[in-house]
Write an enzyme that holds these catalytic residues in place. Structure first.
Site, mmCIF file in Angstrom:
data_model
loop_
_atom_site.group_PDB
_atom_site.id
_atom_site.type_symbol
_atom_site.label_atom_id
_atom_site.label_comp_id
_atom_site.label_asym_id
_atom_site.label_seq_id
_atom_site.Cartn_x
_atom_site.Cartn_y
_atom_site.Cartn_z
ATOM 1 N N ALA A 34 0.712 -1.258 0.005
ATOM 2 C CA ALA A 34 0.141 0.057 0.009
ATOM 3 C C ALA A 34 0.922 1.268 -0.122
ATOM 4 C CB ALA A 34 -0.835 -0.088 0.996
ATOM 5 N N HIS A 39 6.470 6.554 1.210
ATOM 6 C CA HIS A 39 7.448 5.502 0.706
ATOM 7 C C HIS A 39 8.317 5.803 -0.203
ATOM 8 C CE1 HIS A 39 3.964 3.046 2.585
ATOM 9 N NE2 HIS A 39 5.185 2.604 3.312
ATOM 10 N N GLN A 151 10.562 8.674 10.030
ATOM 11 C CA GLN A 151 10.357 9.288 11.496
ATOM 12 C C GLN A 151 9.034 9.189 12.143
ATOM 13 O OE1 GLN A 151 12.630 10.403 13.591
ATOM 14 N NE2 GLN A 151 10.916 10.667 15.236
ATOM 15 N N LYS A 152 7.845 8.766 11.209
ATOM 16 C CA LYS A 152 6.609 8.906 11.556
ATOM 17 C C LYS A 152 6.408 7.709 12.618
ATOM 18 C CE LYS A 152 1.892 7.922 9.954
ATOM 19 N NZ LYS A 152 1.941 6.718 10.670
ATOM 20 N N ASP A 153 7.019 6.522 12.386
ATOM 21 C CA ASP A 153 6.914 5.466 13.058
ATOM 22 C C ASP A 153 8.138 5.383 13.979
ATOM 23 O OD1 ASP A 153 4.401 3.789 12.116
ATOM 24 O OD2 ASP A 153 5.842 4.078 10.360
ATOM 25 N N GLN A 156 8.853 2.598 16.485
ATOM 26 C CA GLN A 156 9.422 1.416 15.692
ATOM 27 C C GLN A 156 10.990 1.723 15.360
ATOM 28 O OE1 GLN A 156 7.393 -0.339 12.116
ATOM 29 N NE2 GLN A 156 8.905 1.059 11.132
ATOM 30 N N VAL A 179 6.597 12.419 6.115
ATOM 31 C CA VAL A 179 6.050 13.004 4.904
ATOM 32 C C VAL A 179 4.643 13.297 5.165
ATOM 33 C CG1 VAL A 179 5.509 12.729 2.334
ATOM 34 C CG2 VAL A 179 7.620 11.805 3.496
#
Length: 302
Positions: A34, A39, A151-153, A156, A179
């Protein structure tokens, strides 16, 4: 002229294709499919530094816990491959679960430890163990030199860095800034689940983070208060947590703290659980950061 990447489905196909990538560094971008512009940014950033880019597309069942419907996760392989083609990816590894886990669910797994039990880990028990297990396997299978994560996760990313350091993986982990859509919403595959009204509600998360970061020069309590005020004004966003924590220990930072910190939020909007965060510099000259510095941070209790 763009060339469609070679697609490997099996371990043997991956090994044969990987063996041909010998004339420079290989950067790996791991995904669950997805694919979206976030990405694409990872891929483009990887291309700036590496001779070859390898993308993995694998929907990892170990990351889905009770109440999380794996069957509903979007599967868009043709579109994903088109994006990889557009971005000049060399090789796509798109295995099925029986390729990654040939003996069924693995009896030995990577444990995230205490850092995996807080924030997202508290809401999704076992999630980070499943994530680290597949990341470790894919690091071994792809034999990449550089591994790119968003960086969003943030949690993780922290755990992957810790795993690489604690278990001495011969890999370099590179973080890439979050993003966002034009309206500020952090890009995520989960955004496709949002209705038009849900999306308006979801914008309160990024607004809260911006409001908090804007008060970073004043200290932790000002950051938390400003972010909280935005979320309180949007009752349809059911907040799971809003925290200002140390970037390497995930401990809540005290009022005297000055330095880099993670301002993170998680909330349910409609039926969709969303996360977002912003790195901030707390104290004089403070404000929002794109990513954390590469200088190791000491935990608060060190």
């Amino acid at each position: 002229m763009t060339t469609t990447p070679l697609v490997a489905r099996s371990r043997d196909e991956l090994a044969a294709a990987r063996a041909g990538l010998t004339d420079g560094d290989v950067a790996v971008v791991m995904t669950m499919g997805a694919l979206h512009e976030g990405h694409a940014r990872l891929i483009r950033t990887a291309r700036e530094r590496a001779r070859h880019v390898l993308v993995t597309i694998f929907l990892n069942p170990l990351q889905f816990g009770a109440g999380e419907d794996l069957s509903k996760y979007p599967r868009t392989f043709d579109d994903d491959l088109a994006l990889c083609t557009r971005e000049g990816v060399d090789l796509v590894f798109a295995p099925t679960p029986d390729v990654v886990y040939p003996d069924g669910n693995p009896g030995v797994r990577i444990s995230a430890g205490p850092l995996g039990d807080v924030l997202e880990g508290q809401s999704r028990p076992g999630h980070f163990d499943g994530m680290l297990t597949v990341v470790a396997k894919l690091m071994h299978l792809t034999r990449g030199d550089l591994f790119y994560y968003g960086q969003k996760d943030a949690q993780q990313l922290l755990l992957i860095r810790r795993m690489v350091r604690d278990i001495d993986f011969p890999a370099t982990v590179v973080s890439v800034p979050t993003v966002r859509e034009e309206d500020g919403l952090a890009m995520s595959s989960r955004n496709t689940y949002l209705s038009e009204s849900d999306r308006e509600t979801a914008l309160s998360l990024s607004r809260a983070l911006r409001a908090g970061a804007d008060r970073a020069v004043e200290g932790p309590s000002a950051i938390r208060r400003a972010a909280r005020e935005v979320l309180i004004s949007e009752p349809l966003a059911l907040v799971d947590y809003l925290v200002l924590v140390h970037p390497s220990s995930l401990d809540e930072v005290p009022e005297w703290y000055r330095g880099e910190a993670l301002l993170a939020v998680a909330a349910r909007v409609g039926t969709t659980r969303l996360i977002d965060n912003v790195p901030v510099l707390v104290g004089p000259g403070g404000g929002a950061l794109e990513v954390f510095s590469d200088v190791p941070h000491a935990a608060l209790h060190d």
